[in-house]
Write a protein that holds these residues in place. Structure first.
Motif, short mmCIF file in Angstrom:
data_model
loop_
_atom_site.label_atom_id
_atom_site.label_comp_id
_atom_site.label_asym_id
_atom_site.label_seq_id
_atom_site.Cartn_x
_atom_site.Cartn_y
_atom_site.Cartn_z
N ARG A 31 0.84 -1.21 0.00
CA ARG A 31 0.00 0.00 0.00
C ARG A 31 0.87 1.25 0.00
O ARG A 31 0.56 2.25 -0.66
CB ARG A 31 -0.91 -0.01 1.24
CG ARG A 31 -1.87 -1.18 1.34
CD ARG A 31 -2.99 -1.13 0.30
NE ARG A 31 -2.56 -1.55 -1.03
CZ ARG A 31 -2.44 -2.81 -1.42
NH1 ARG A 31 -2.65 -3.79 -0.57
NH2 ARG A 31 -2.08 -3.11 -2.65
N LEU A 32 1.97 1.20 0.74
CA LEU A 32 2.89 2.34 0.76
C LEU A 32 3.49 2.56 -0.62
O LEU A 32 3.57 3.70 -1.10
CB LEU A 32 4.00 2.10 1.79
CG LEU A 32 5.13 3.14 1.82
CD1 LEU A 32 4.58 4.52 2.17
CD2 LEU A 32 6.22 2.73 2.81
N VAL A 33 3.91 1.48 -1.27
CA VAL A 33 4.49 1.58 -2.61
C VAL A 33 3.48 2.20 -3.58
O VAL A 33 3.81 3.11 -4.35
CB VAL A 33 4.93 0.19 -3.12
CG1 VAL A 33 5.23 0.24 -4.61
CG2 VAL A 33 6.17 -0.28 -2.36
N GLU A 34 2.25 1.72 -3.53
CA GLU A 34 1.23 2.26 -4.44
C GLU A 34 1.00 3.75 -4.19
O GLU A 34 0.88 4.54 -5.13
CB GLU A 34 -0.07 1.48 -4.28
CG GLU A 34 -0.01 0.07 -4.85
CD GLU A 34 -1.38 -0.59 -4.93
OE1 GLU A 34 -2.36 0.01 -4.40
OE2 GLU A 34 -1.49 -1.68 -5.52
N ASN A 35 0.94 4.14 -2.93
CA ASN A 35 0.73 5.55 -2.61
C ASN A 35 1.88 6.42 -3.11
O ASN A 35 1.67 7.52 -3.63
CB ASN A 35 0.56 5.74 -1.10
CG ASN A 35 -0.78 5.21 -0.59
OD1 ASN A 35 -1.75 5.14 -1.35
ND2 ASN A 35 -0.83 4.84 0.67
N LEU A 36 3.11 5.92 -2.96
CA LEU A 36 4.26 6.69 -3.42
C LEU A 36 4.32 6.74 -4.95
O LEU A 36 4.74 7.75 -5.52
CB LEU A 36 5.55 6.10 -2.84
CG LEU A 36 5.73 6.30 -1.33
CD1 LEU A 36 7.00 5.59 -0.85
CD2 LEU A 36 5.81 7.79 -0.99
N LEU A 37 3.91 5.67 -5.61
CA LEU A 37 3.85 5.68 -7.07
C LEU A 37 2.85 6.74 -7.55
O LEU A 37 3.10 7.46 -8.52
CB LEU A 37 3.46 4.31 -7.61
CG LEU A 37 4.51 3.20 -7.51
CD1 LEU A 37 3.93 1.87 -8.00
CD2 LEU A 37 5.76 3.55 -8.32
N ILE A 38 1.73 6.83 -6.87
CA ILE A 38 0.73 7.84 -7.22
C ILE A 38 1.30 9.24 -7.03
O ILE A 38 1.13 10.13 -7.88
CB ILE A 38 -0.55 7.65 -6.39
CG1 ILE A 38 -1.22 6.33 -6.75
CG2 ILE A 38 -1.52 8.81 -6.62
CD1 ILE A 38 -2.34 5.94 -5.78
N GLU A 39 1.99 9.45 -5.91
CA GLU A 39 2.61 10.75 -5.67
C GLU A 39 3.62 11.10 -6.76
O GLU A 39 3.68 12.24 -7.23
CB GLU A 39 3.28 10.77 -4.30
CG GLU A 39 2.32 10.80 -3.13
CD GLU A 39 3.04 10.89 -1.80
OE1 GLU A 39 4.25 11.20 -1.81
OE2 GLU A 39 2.41 10.66 -0.76
N CYS A 40 4.41 10.11 -7.16
CA CYS A 40 5.41 10.35 -8.21
C CYS A 40 4.75 10.70 -9.53
O CYS A 40 5.21 11.57 -10.27
CB CYS A 40 6.31 9.12 -8.37
SG CYS A 40 7.50 8.87 -7.01
N ALA A 41 3.65 10.01 -9.85
CA ALA A 41 2.92 10.29 -11.09
C ALA A 41 2.35 11.71 -11.07
O ALA A 41 2.44 12.45 -12.06
CB ALA A 41 1.81 9.28 -11.29
N LYS A 42 1.77 12.11 -9.95
CA LYS A 42 1.20 13.45 -9.85
C LYS A 42 2.27 14.53 -9.95
O LYS A 42 2.08 15.55 -10.62
CB LYS A 42 0.44 13.58 -8.53
CG LYS A 42 -0.86 12.78 -8.47
CD LYS A 42 -1.58 12.99 -7.15
CE LYS A 42 -2.92 12.27 -7.14
NZ LYS A 42 -3.64 12.45 -5.85
N GLU A 43 3.38 14.31 -9.28
CA GLU A 43 4.46 15.29 -9.31
C GLU A 43 5.04 15.42 -10.72
O GLU A 43 5.33 16.52 -11.19
CB GLU A 43 5.55 14.92 -8.31
CG GLU A 43 5.13 15.12 -6.86
CD GLU A 43 6.25 14.86 -5.88
OE1 GLU A 43 7.42 14.80 -6.33
OE2 GLU A 43 5.97 14.72 -4.68
N ALA A 44 5.22 14.29 -11.40
CA ALA A 44 5.76 14.33 -12.75
C ALA A 44 4.81 15.07 -13.70
O ALA A 44 5.24 15.90 -14.51
CB ALA A 44 5.99 12.90 -13.26
N ASP A 45 3.53 14.79 -13.58
CA ASP A 45 2.53 15.44 -14.41
C ASP A 45 2.54 16.96 -14.17
O ASP A 45 2.55 17.75 -15.11
CB ASP A 45 1.16 14.86 -14.09
CG ASP A 45 0.07 15.31 -15.05
OD1 ASP A 45 0.22 15.06 -16.26
OD2 ASP A 45 -0.91 15.93 -14.60
N PHE A 46 2.55 17.33 -12.92
CA PHE A 46 2.53 18.75 -12.55
C PHE A 46 3.78 19.48 -13.02
O PHE A 46 3.71 20.54 -13.64
CB PHE A 46 2.38 18.88 -11.03
CG PHE A 46 2.48 20.30 -10.53
CD1 PHE A 46 1.39 21.15 -10.62
CD2 PHE A 46 3.66 20.76 -9.97
CE1 PHE A 46 1.49 22.46 -10.16
CE2 PHE A 46 3.77 22.06 -9.50
CZ PHE A 46 2.68 22.91 -9.60
#
Length: 214
Positions: A43-58
């Motif tokens: 769950r931690l990995v998935e949450n951090l992957l989501i954060e990385c995707a959002k940051e990259a997009d932004f």
């Protein structure tokens, strides 16, 4: 026992052999390695992957279009060039490449430092064999598979736990439904990943909807 590399800790105690001590320490280190990540870690990995995707997009959108701006559908579909096979390269594809680079840098910083033995970025696998669950690393490009993020057994990328691909939808329709009817290539890709094995269905990670398992 008279070897100068050996020493005694105190009178009456057995001499300590340095190479034996190192072997014991190595065994202890190996025993503390995580084999597969536990549910809380997943769950931690998935949450951090989501954060990385959002940051990259932004970050890429801000850099390319200015503060608070994002490409519209016409900009996403704009042809910016052609690849070596003569196929069109759209702005959406170009932006996706940029955003992948930023996302991978984020994964290296936030995830590989936490789980260095259990995560690989873009390992390349030979085409899946007739028996599901067989995965073999390869340096051959033809027909091979290269998932973005692979969670696996400690120090062994061929024993797969979960596979994730970053996707950066550009048009309004693709943002709302990244696994919609027009993304048959993505679905086919995930099906091929599943044939490599794993304990969970392969999934995509988008800035808009997070993790989506097919």
């Amino acid at each position: 026992m008279r070897n100068p590399s050996c020493y005694t800790t105190a009178p009456g105690e057995e001499p300590v052999l340095p190479w034996v001590s190192r072997a014991v320490e190595t065994a202890r280190t190996l025993s503390t390695l995580k084999e597969f990540l536990e549910e809380a870690d997943l769950r931690l990995v998935e949450n951090l992957l989501i954060e990385c995707a959002k940051e990259a997009d932004f970050q890429v959108n801000e850099r390319e279009y200015g503060e608070g701006r994002t490409p519209d559908d016409a900009e996403c579909d704009r042809v910016v060039g052609y690849d070596e096979k003569g196929k069109k390269v759209t702005r959406a594809m170009e932006l996706g490449t940029m955003k992948h680079a930023v996302a991978f840098a984020c994964v290296r910083q936030r995830l590989l430092t936490r789980f260095p033995e259990n995560i690989s970025i873009e390992p390349r696998y030979a085409p899946p064999g007739p028996t599901p669950g067989q995965s073999v690393l390869t340096d051959q490009w033809t027909g091979s598979l290269k998932p973005d993020i692979v969670l696996h057994f400690a120090r062994n990328p061929t024993r797969i736990q979960c596979i994730f691909d970053f996707k950066f939808p550009c048009t309004l329709v693709s943002k709302s439904n990244p696994l919609g009817p027009k993304t048959s290539d993505v679905r086919a890709q995930l099906e091929k990943y599943d044939k490599l094995g794993g304990n969970c269905p392969s999934g995509i990670v988008t800035p808009q909807l997070g993790v989506n398992h097919e």
